[in-house]
Design an enzyme around this catalytic site. Structure first.
Site, PDB file in Angstrom:
ATOM      1  N   LYS A  43      27.751  -8.447 -25.884  1.00 41.88           N
ATOM      2  CA  LYS A  43      26.378  -7.932 -25.871  1.00 41.88           C
ATOM      3  C   LYS A  43      26.362  -6.560 -26.538  1.00 41.88           C
ATOM      4  O   LYS A  43      25.748  -5.606 -26.070  1.00 41.88           O
ATOM      5  CB  LYS A  43      25.865  -7.853 -24.425  1.00 41.88           C
ATOM      6  CG  LYS A  43      24.359  -7.646 -24.299  1.00 41.88           C
ATOM      7  CD  LYS A  43      23.531  -8.777 -24.855  1.00 41.88           C
ATOM      8  CE  LYS A  43      22.049  -8.516 -24.652  1.00 41.88           C
ATOM      9  NZ  LYS A  43      21.199  -9.520 -25.329  1.00 41.88           N
ATOM     10  N   TYR A  53      34.864  -6.882 -13.131  1.00 44.68           N
ATOM     11  CA  TYR A  53      35.990  -7.072 -12.220  1.00 44.68           C
ATOM     12  C   TYR A  53      36.698  -5.754 -11.909  1.00 44.68           C
ATOM     13  O   TYR A  53      37.441  -5.676 -10.936  1.00 44.68           O
ATOM     14  CB  TYR A  53      36.988  -8.078 -12.800  1.00 44.68           C
ATOM     15  CG  TYR A  53      36.733  -9.506 -12.370  1.00 44.68           C
ATOM     16  CD1 TYR A  53      35.522  -9.870 -11.786  1.00 44.68           C
ATOM     17  CD2 TYR A  53      37.698 -10.482 -12.543  1.00 44.68           C
ATOM     18  CE1 TYR A  53      35.283 -11.176 -11.399  1.00 44.68           C
ATOM     19  CE2 TYR A  53      37.467 -11.802 -12.154  1.00 44.68           C
ATOM     20  CZ  TYR A  53      36.255 -12.134 -11.583  1.00 44.68           C
ATOM     21  OH  TYR A  53      36.031 -13.429 -11.203  1.00 44.68           O
ATOM     22  N   ASP A 104      32.310 -15.583 -17.555  1.00 38.95           N
ATOM     23  CA  ASP A 104      32.020 -16.246 -16.289  1.00 38.95           C
ATOM     24  C   ASP A 104      30.823 -17.173 -16.451  1.00 38.95           C
ATOM     25  O   ASP A 104      30.859 -18.356 -16.092  1.00 38.95           O
ATOM     26  CB  ASP A 104      31.749 -15.184 -15.225  1.00 38.95           C
ATOM     27  CG  ASP A 104      31.930 -15.700 -13.811  1.00 38.95           C
ATOM     28  OD1 ASP A 104      32.315 -16.871 -13.638  1.00 38.95           O
ATOM     29  OD2 ASP A 104      31.691 -14.931 -12.865  1.00 38.95           O
ATOM     30  N   ASP A 154      23.622 -13.949 -25.419  1.00 40.81           N
ATOM     31  CA  ASP A 154      22.493 -14.835 -25.176  1.00 40.81           C
ATOM     32  C   ASP A 154      22.337 -15.861 -26.292  1.00 40.81           C
ATOM     33  O   ASP A 154      21.998 -17.024 -26.047  1.00 40.81           O
ATOM     34  CB  ASP A 154      21.198 -14.045 -24.969  1.00 40.81           C
ATOM     35  CG  ASP A 154      21.012 -12.942 -25.989  1.00 40.81           C
ATOM     36  OD1 ASP A 154      21.959 -12.172 -26.199  1.00 40.81           O
ATOM     37  OD2 ASP A 154      19.922 -12.843 -26.570  1.00 40.81           O
TER      38      ASP A 154
END
Length: 380
Positions: free
Chosen positions: A201, A134, A271, A247
């Site tokens: 991540k 963003y 998101d 993940d």
């Protein structure tokens, strides 16, 4: 007691879902409190309606009003893909410092889901709202800016980047990460939630995503030491702070959702996750949300403008109705909020729903946007 709520109808189906949702909020308050409490709604302009009336998509008058506001609610606003102006939603979140996107995801009896145990899904996602993609900076493949940046990487940092690449940067800061995790921890402690999971991540992006993880743990240990613990040292009555690689968290959300309560995550991961979780319990048509600063709580429908069905009375107003219920919870009007949740649940269990839900249910009765709002209002 009267509260002022600024509202933006939104684009596409926004006008329809707002027209269906607003009477539900008013009726729920009146049923719970009579004339003792009320909301005073004041309209602000943004999006296509603003452009048609003022020549601007986001007038300064709207931003000024919101900068001094406590409560606001909005329908979806359109954003061109691949061209034109950047998202109005993102602009407002950054301009108003709405750094926490909060989305509670829960199951309503009667929803047909692609997973076996959707009833086990009961999570609140705290998504950082002003950084990561963003606040992304990017340059087009082959542009002078991209070439200069790639040359800088090569000549000054010894890093090789394909000369034809489009190049982007995503900033993630200690302050931005900590205040988001702090809000998630405050919520978990206040609501008696069992855990807060930091989603990242960081195994690959060690200094941005990995930084978010570490800064989250730092906030827990430095500011919530008496109320939190970690997975390797569980303690009764304390919120367990843990972390999961993004993940892996997607898989966990599918096969072990009951083990997760509050998720705190970077922007892009949040998101994906919030939408994926919503898909397990009915889709975005039933997904409420709020974007918050330390002062303003800006509630919104989490779905898009759905231009192909705009004006056809086909939209599901559930997201905006439940966002309104979330707003009532936020100001402590829990009796009115509870009645809305109960009414929505009853409508769904009776299989009288809008087309997006009816298409997934056997034997459902399909009704329009306006009628669904009226039905929920009658069930309060």
């Amino acid at each position: 007691m009267q509260k002022t709520v600024y509202f933006i109808e939104g684009d596409g189906i926004g006008k329809e879902v707002w027209a269906a949702a607003r009477p539900v909020l008013t009726a729920a308050i009146e049923k719970a409190y009579g004339k003792e409490r009320s909301l005073e709604f004041e309209e602000l302009l943004a999006g296509e309606k603003a452009f048609n009336e003022t020549g601007e998509y986001l007038p300064q008058d709207t931003l000024t009003a919101l900068q001094n506001a406590e409560l606001a609610i909005k329908g979806p606003l359109m954003t061109p893909v691949g061209k034109g102006f950047r998202s109005l939603n993102v602009t407002m979140r950054q301009t108003l410092d709405l750094y926490a996107c909060i989305r509670p995801i829960r199951y309503y009896d009667g929803i047909v889901s692609p997973v076996k145990r959707p009833d086990l899904v009961d999570m609140v996602v705290f998504r950082e709202n002003t950084e990561d993609v963003y606040a992304g900076i990017e340059f087009e493949s082959g542009s002078d800016e991209a070439k200069r940046l790639i040359a800088f990487f090569r000549d000054e940092l010894g890093v090789t980047v394909d000369p034809t690449a489009g190049v982007g940067l995503k900033p993630i800061t200690p302050n931005g990460s900590k205040r988001l995790v702090r809000k998630a921890l405050e919520f978990a402690v206040a609501q008696g939630k069992p855990s807060v999971t930091l989603v990242h991540k960081g195994n690959i992006m060690k200094y941005t995503e990995g930084g978010f993880r570490q800064w989250g743990y730092d906030v827990a240990s430095e500011e919530f030491a008496g109320q939190t613990t970690t997975e390797d040292a569980p303690a009764e009555g304390k919120v367990v702070v843990k972390d999961r690689i993004a993940d892996a968290m997607f898989q966990e959300a599918l096969i072990r959702p009951e083990q997760y309560s509050v998720l705190a995550t970077t922007n892009l991961n949040g998101d994906y996750l919030s939408d994926a979780l919503a898909a397990q319990v009915g889709g975005l048509g039933l997904a409420p949300g709020v974007n918050m600063s330390d002062k303003l709580a800006f509630f919104e429908a989490t779905h898009g403008t759905a231009p192909t069905i705009a004006g056809k009375d086909m939209a599901n107003p559930g997201s905006l109705i439940l966002s309104g219920a979330m707003m009532l919870e936020h100001i402590g009007w829990t009796e009115a909020a509870d009645s809305i949740h109960a009414a929505v649940s009853k409508a769904i269990s009776e299989k009288t729903v809008t087309c997006d839900l009816a298409s997934q249910m056997e034997g459902a009765k399909t009704i329009g946007c306006k009628a669904f709002g009226e039905l929920v209002g009658s069930l309060l």
